[in-house]
Design an enzyme around this catalytic site. Structure first.
Site, PDB file in Angstrom:
ATOM      1  N   LYS A 209       0.852  -1.272  -0.004  1.00 23.88           N
ATOM      2  CA  LYS A 209      -0.182   0.067  -0.012  1.00 23.88           C
ATOM      3  C   LYS A 209       0.859   1.546  -0.041  1.00 23.88           C
ATOM      4  CE  LYS A 209      -3.039   2.970   0.673  1.00 23.88           C
ATOM      5  NZ  LYS A 209      -4.198   3.437  -0.209  1.00 23.88           N
ATOM      6  N   CYS A 263      -3.083  10.799   1.411  1.00 23.31           N
ATOM      7  CA  CYS A 263      -2.484   9.802   0.975  1.00 23.31           C
ATOM      8  C   CYS A 263      -1.181   9.956   0.890  1.00 23.31           C
ATOM      9  CB  CYS A 263      -3.263   8.854   0.071  1.00 23.31           C
ATOM     10  SG  CYS A 263      -5.056   8.805   0.814  1.00 23.31           S
TER      11      CYS A 263
HETATM   12  N1  SAJ Z   1      -1.345  15.065  -8.389  1.00 26.66           N
HETATM   13  C1  SAJ Z   1      -0.413  15.628  -9.295  1.00 26.66           C
HETATM   14  N2  SAJ Z   1      -0.070  15.241 -10.403  1.00 26.66           N
HETATM   15  C2  SAJ Z   1      -0.617  14.107 -10.954  1.00 26.66           C
HETATM   16  C3  SAJ Z   1      -1.386  13.505 -10.117  1.00 26.66           C
HETATM   17  C4  SAJ Z   1      -1.770  13.757  -8.937  1.00 26.66           C
HETATM   18  O1  SAJ Z   1       0.094  16.747  -8.778  1.00 26.66           O
HETATM   19  O2  SAJ Z   1      -0.251  13.813 -11.949  1.00 26.66           O
HETATM   20  C5  SAJ Z   1      -1.665  15.470  -7.156  1.00 26.66           C
HETATM   21  C6  SAJ Z   1      -3.081  15.850  -7.067  1.00 26.66           C
HETATM   22  O3  SAJ Z   1      -3.390  17.087  -7.599  1.00 26.66           O
HETATM   23  C7  SAJ Z   1      -3.359  15.642  -5.146  1.00 26.66           C
HETATM   24  C8  SAJ Z   1      -2.320  14.718  -5.197  1.00 26.66           C
HETATM   25  O4  SAJ Z   1      -1.415  14.622  -6.163  1.00 26.66           O
HETATM   26  O5  SAJ Z   1      -3.076  16.999  -4.764  1.00 26.66           O
HETATM   27  C9  SAJ Z   1      -2.772  13.333  -4.839  1.00 26.66           C
HETATM   28  O6  SAJ Z   1      -3.795  13.279  -5.753  1.00 26.66           O
HETATM   29  P1  SAJ Z   1      -4.295  11.526  -6.545  1.00 26.66           P
HETATM   30  O7  SAJ Z   1      -5.326  11.351  -7.411  1.00 26.66           O
HETATM   31  O8  SAJ Z   1      -3.068  11.047  -7.218  1.00 26.66           O
HETATM   32  O9  SAJ Z   1      -4.281  10.675  -5.214  1.00 26.66           O
HETATM   33  P2  SAJ Z   1      -5.193  10.326  -4.236  1.00 26.66           P
HETATM   34  O10 SAJ Z   1      -4.452  10.777  -2.698  1.00 26.66           O
HETATM   35  O11 SAJ Z   1      -6.478  11.168  -4.337  1.00 26.66           O
HETATM   36  O12 SAJ Z   1      -5.580   8.851  -3.722  1.00 26.66           O
HETATM   37  C10 SAJ Z   1      -4.386   7.769  -3.756  1.00 26.66           C
HETATM   38  C11 SAJ Z   1      -4.554   6.851  -4.745  1.00 26.66           C
HETATM   39  N3  SAJ Z   1      -3.333   6.211  -4.869  1.00 26.66           N
HETATM   40  C12 SAJ Z   1      -2.996   5.830  -6.190  1.00 26.66           C
HETATM   41  O13 SAJ Z   1      -3.373   5.943  -7.204  1.00 26.66           O
HETATM   42  C13 SAJ Z   1      -1.441   5.026  -6.091  1.00 26.66           C
HETATM   43  C14 SAJ Z   1      -5.720   5.995  -4.215  1.00 26.66           C
HETATM   44  O14 SAJ Z   1      -5.829   4.730  -5.200  1.00 26.66           O
HETATM   45  C15 SAJ Z   1      -5.316   5.539  -2.848  1.00 26.66           C
HETATM   46  O15 SAJ Z   1      -6.491   4.803  -2.486  1.00 26.66           O
HETATM   47  C16 SAJ Z   1      -5.379   6.889  -2.026  1.00 26.66           C
HETATM   48  O16 SAJ Z   1      -4.336   7.439  -2.422  1.00 26.66           O
HETATM   49  C17 SAJ Z   1      -5.228   6.367  -0.438  1.00 26.66           C
HETATM   50  O17 SAJ Z   1      -6.163   6.520   0.308  1.00 26.66           O
HETATM   51  O18 SAJ Z   1      -4.117   5.675  -0.201  1.00 26.66           O
END
Ligand code: SAJ
Length: 437
Positions: A209, A263
């Site tokens: 995870k 996360c």
């Molecule tokens: N972000 C970027 N660039 C990107 C993708 C995201 O700057 O290309 C930023 C987003 O704006 C945000 C942060 O990263 O601020 C996180 O966003 P996210 O959509 O990547 O992830 P979370 O935190 O909403 O959800 C993640 C997910 N993990 C993965 O995709 C590996 C989700 O599947 C998990 O269940 C969740 O974390 C968790 O609960 O751990």
């Protein structure tokens, strides 16, 4: 591994937050009798009055159906059940160390209710070794973990905004303190999970995870570093990344104002905390992403440097698009830095009605933009993605200056003669300066 024939009828879910509530509702609508437990009276009252305290597509309806089925009840203390699922928060404590108090308190609250044959599953994102550590608390019940008590770790992996779909469709990794515990937990989740279920030991599952979110954090840090390089050399990083991603083995994520949420900005620290001496890359990635709000502030300062007392409209405070979650949001850090420098700000966030800091929010976009000198997009909410240069709201800006930190605005803004738009990572004037030099 031998398959157990245990039947779980009653599931008690401890913690009715972003994961616990959808999971409880999902079990309740798939034949289990579910008792949801939360320590917050506000959460219990909201649910009892037919509402939900979280914004998530489809969740209100799912919870309503769960209550209507008569299979879901909520209360403040655990009851006798066949299986217990702990979905309590695991925030970062001081010094970027995991704070496991809520999980430990949940495990302690179970002790009086535990009976031989019970299954206890931890879902909360946790540092390696947490599930094995919890067995010491659970054994205060007088039951031995192994033959009398089954203990497993089953991390949630769902994306906020798509929780209900991903709960069902995503593969699951389940780690047992014993093989039988992993099997029993897998049997339980098969009630609604359609993805594959992969079994391992509890500590490996905890690391899996953390590794998933750390992979994403490091990849985003690379994107953010490339964004800084693009700012220096004068290319459009978004165009370059999208072209690089045409390579079949390349997938660089998107740069932006930083990484937020509970996360990805948090989990890498759980690995770093477990092995501080050997996690240089992980810690550097965190630092790179945490510096991104500062870069945004520099860009804002540059854009209003010629104005005596500029008024800046900040659009989007949630940590990512189309969610109401403000936790660890880089937008809040941008706001904090701007406030510290004395800028006049107007804040707009379509998914929130108040801010933790108590700062006033504009609930209406037109009002937030009317007369402002600069509009800064910090979160790529749908409401902003569909703005066009003809929209009356943006026409209200006194100076039509725009900063887009998410590369999400309609391309017509760039073509419009009225607007000066600056996308983060696309410092194209530097390109021309370079060509001229
Ligand atoms: N972000 C970027 N660039 C990107 C993708 C995201 O700057 O290309 C930023 C987003 O704006 C945000 C942060 O990263 O601020 C996180 O966003 P996210 O959509 O990547 O992830 P979370 O935190 O909403 O959800 C993640 C997910 N993990 C993965 O995709 C590996 C989700 O599947 C998990 O269940 C969740 O974390 C968790 O609960 O751990």
């Amino acid at each position: 591994m031998e398959t157990t024939s245990r039947v779980v009828d009653v599931v008690c879910v401890l913690g009715l937050g972003y994961i616990g509530l959808p999971t409880a509702a999902m079990f309740a609508t798939h034949g289990k009798r579910v008792v949801g437990v939360d320590v917050s009276q506000r959460v219990l009252q909201t649910l009892a009055s037919g509402g939900i305290h979280i914004e998530e597509p489809g969740l209100a309806e799912q919870v309503r159906r769960a209550f209507a089925s008569g299979h879901l009840a909520v209360q403040s203390k655990p009851v006798a059940a066949d299986a217990y699922i702990i979905a309590a928060p695991t925030p970062l404590g001081s010094g970027n160390s995991p704070d496991l108090r809520a999980v430990q308190a949940a495990a302690e609250s179970l002790v009086p209710a535990l009976r031989p044959g019970n299954l206890v599953i931890l879902e909360s994102t946790s540092p390696p070794g947490t599930t094995v550590g919890l067995t010491r608390i659970l054994e205060r019940s007088g039951l031995r973990v192994g033959d009398e008590l089954l203990v497993a770790y089953s991390p949630e992996r769902v994306l906020p905004g798509r929780i209900l779909t991903e709960l069902v469709e995503n593969d699951r990794v389940i780690g047992g303190v014993t093989g039988a515990a992993a099997e029993a937990a897998a049997d339980l989740y098969r009630a609604f999970v359609r993805g594959a279920i992969h079994l391992t030991d509890a500590t490996t599952a905890e690391m899996v995870k953390l590794m998933e979110n750390t992979f994403r954090d490091v990849n985003i840090a690379l994107a953010n570093e490339l964004c800084r390089v693009a700012e220096v050399i004068g290319i459009d990083v978004h165009e370059a990344i999208s072209l690089a991603n045409h390579h079949p083995r390349v997938n660089i994520l998107r740069p932006g104002p930083g990484v937020g949420g509970h996360c990805i900005a948090v989990d890498p620290w759980f690995i770093a905390d477990a092995a501080p001496g050997v996690t240089e890359l992980i810690q550097t990635a965190r630092a790179v992403n945490d510096r991104q709000p500062q870069l945004v502030v520099e860009l804002i300062e540059e854009s209003v440097a010629d104005l005596p007392n500029p008024e800046i409209a900040i659009l989007g405070l949630a940590y990512k698009a189309d969610v109401d979650d403000l936790r660890e949001s880089p937008a809040l850090e941008v706001v904090r830095l701007l406030e510290e420098r004395g800028y006049r700000l107007r804040l707009h966030e379509p998914h929130a009605t108040e801010l933790p800091s108590g700062m006033p929010l504009h609930l209406d976009l037109d009002a937030a933009l009317a007369g402002a000198d600069l509009m800064v997009i910090l979160t790529d909410h749908e409401e902003y993605r569909r703005l066009t240069p003809d929209d009356p709201a943006v026409r209200g800006l006194s100076l039509c200056r725009v900063i887009d930190t998410r590369n999400c605005l309609d391309r017509r803004f760039e073509d419009s003669i009225h607007f000066t738009i600056r996308r983060l990572g696309a410092n194209l004037s530097a390109r021309w300066e370079r060509v001229r030099a």
